[in-house]
Structures are given as C-alpha cells and as structure tokens.
Design an enzyme around this catalytic site. Sequence first.
Site: not given
Length: 448
Positions: A33, A39-40, A42, A133, A136, A180, A224
């Site tokens: 996606r 960003e950051h 959720d 990012g 995957s 994600d 991450k």
Amino acid sequence: MPCVSLSRLQNLKEIFISKFEETPMFYARAPGRVNLIGEHIDYCGYAVLPMAIEQDILAAVSLNKTQTIQLANTKPLYQDFTGSAGDIQIDKSKPLWHYYFLCGLKGIQEHFNPSTPAGIDCVVDGTIPASSGLSSSSALVCCAGLVTLEANKKNLSKVELAEICARSERYIGTEGGGMDQSISFLAEQGTAKLIEFSPLRATDVKLPDGAVFVIANCCVEMNKAATSHFNIRVVECRIAAKLLSKAKGLEWSRPLKLGDVQTELGVSLEEMLRTVDEVLHPETYSKEEICQCLGITPEQLGSTILSENTKHVTQFKLYQRAKHVYSEAARVLQFKDICDQAPARAIQQLGELMKQSHVSCRDLYECSCLELDQLVATCLESGAVGSRLTGAGWGGCTVSMVPNDKLDSFLQSVRDSYYKPDARRAAMEKQSLFVTKPGRGACIFLEA
C-alpha cells in the site's frame, strides 16, 4: 487474474513444482500500500487514507499430511524454512522474512485453535521493495493469514482478517495500528480508502482525475522490527496521552491513545492542539519527570508503559509527537473533504496538505531522513504539487501528486536529479520510481 501476469504465475508454479514435486492447490495474493496522508496516527486511533498498489506478495500453496510448515522464497536472498505447524516459534530479536509469514499463520491458528493444524508447503514471490515504506512485511503477514485460513478450510470476513493480522504482526515486536493490514484486505480497484478504527471500517475516497500519484524510493532501507525508532514513537504517544489525560482529570492509568483523549473530552482537533500547548512542554521529558508527573515508580513505567525494546530510552519528546498526531489527523479529514467536494483547485489544495504533512513528519515526528527530504524537494522542484514521505519513514519512499500534463517531464527530472548521479540509486531506478493507481485487495485464486 488481472492483477497477476500469467508469466509470473507460471514462473512461480514451476519453482513450486521443482521444490515440492507437485502442483500448487491454490494461490494467495496480498498487495502492498501507499499511504497518501495520515502518517503514524493509526496506532493513536485516528483515520488514515491509503490505497493498495499493484506490487504484492503472491504465494503458491499445497497441503501436506505431516503438519509441517515448509516455506521457500523465489528470491535466493531469503532462506528456506521448515517447522512444525503445531509449534510456531517467532524470534523478535531477528526479523527474518519467514517470521512475518509465521505471524499471520499464528494469528489465524490462535483464533480458531484447530486440534490438527494443516501442514503447508508454500513458495512466496514478492514484488514490493523490502523496507521501503510500502508495507511489504504487513502484506506478507496478510498473505500468510489468508493462506492459513484457506488451508484450514475456515472463513472470516475481510474486517476480521485485517484485525487478526494487525494484532499478529505484534508477535515480531512491531506495535503498529492496523492501517497496512486493513487496506491490504479492504482495498478496491480504482478508489483510495479512508480507514477508520474502533470499529474498523473503510469508506471510498475518489481521487481527482487531473493528477496521478508517483512513488519514489529514496533507496535507504528501514526495517521497523529491526530498530526501536518506530516503537519509541508509539511509546511517546502513549505517555503523552497519559499526561494529557491526567491534566484534564481523566482516568489515565488504563491503556489510552491520543485519539481516546479527544473522544473522552468531546472536543475538536483544534482544541486538542491548544491543550497540547497548555499541558506539555517542548523540552524533552526524562524518565524521572514522567514518573513525577504520573506519580509512578521507574519500575511501573518500565513494566506498564514502555515496551521491551524501548526500556533503554532516557529522553522523550511528548509535545512534538502529540502536535504531529492531532494536526495530521485534521489533515486526513481535510484531504477527504476536498476529494468529496472536488472544488476547482482540489489538486493544489491536496498538494498543500501533503507538503504540510511532510514538514510535520520531518520536524515534529522526526521520522524522515536526509535522503527523503532531498527526494521530496526534488519531486516538488520537478513539478509535483505535493510530496511527502510515506510509510514509517527513516528511509523508504515518497509519494508525490503530479498533474497529468507534467508526468513525463516530472519522471525525467527526478531520474536526472536524484537517481542518475548516484551509481547505486541508478541501478535501482527502474523498481524505485513508478506511477501507481488504486489496486484491489487480497484474494485467493485457483487455476482455471
């Protein structure tokens, strides 16, 4: 299967046959996606606005009668794995590729608790650049969840699957928020989605016709699960939520997200930004100060608030992280409103929100890096109306909104300015710079 080429499918089938000496029973696919904005946030309880991309994780699968899990990857870089379906072990200290698969498998197994879990033979093929990012790792978790569901002949809704896979990625130590996995399952061809949480739901967002979104990889990788950057931000937001709650007379000792604080106070995002200014200070907080503010011991801080890989952290930036979260949450809603209303200057307005988002990620959340900032600047100079980092950051990709009539010159300019001067980047350019359209979500399919 329109989103998977026949040649790729045939190649995967041949590799599977050479590995397991039988043909696959079924295939599973889960897309990566790109997050357009949000960003950051959720994991703080706020809505995000991603879309699925064409790049994906594709798995060929058959069942075995020995209750073993046998995993192989089409890329030689990733080693084979064999283990027992009834005894799934995931080592958080080593985020190897097959552990992500085992996260999805374990999540489904724990949900159904089958007395004899199915043995699975599987070959995985991925087209999402790793640590870029573009999700995957989460796509691999989702694909594994789907494989395990089908192998054990169970059924779940897409929402249930997304929620299980979001929880199960935490087995590898990533405390993400669920965006994600949600978009990987809930995506639909041709539309971005506003993803909201508690309860999980997705709303179509029609993107403007006059522009396209271009992904560009800065060619710096960030895993991450292998670093503590990501989880430090999760913990800083958790602590900020507690300090804000306590200052406002809320019950702060239970688990709280920044979004929960706003909900319980019943105020606007603008009001929350003012509250951050009143309650938190821009200087860093030490562990001692946090304990003093909350009236807890260092041991309690370590056992109830910090995660395993953040116990070493001594300084926390609470003001900056909360300012980013509340302002970014507002930008997501503004972005959706502009898409819904489609005013004459929609493309410029959306571009402006993307630019503001990147500045906030860079300066307040500090999840950018030199190369990402350089690439965003290059994209804006090359004709993008908006550009920002996408994904966790600290490397990986940018997403840029480019007017249709500027696309060719934009791509050429970014190639010439960012990729060609550097031999390593130039070698990666073909898979690093591409136009993307909203793709479809995860699915199981059989050969005709």
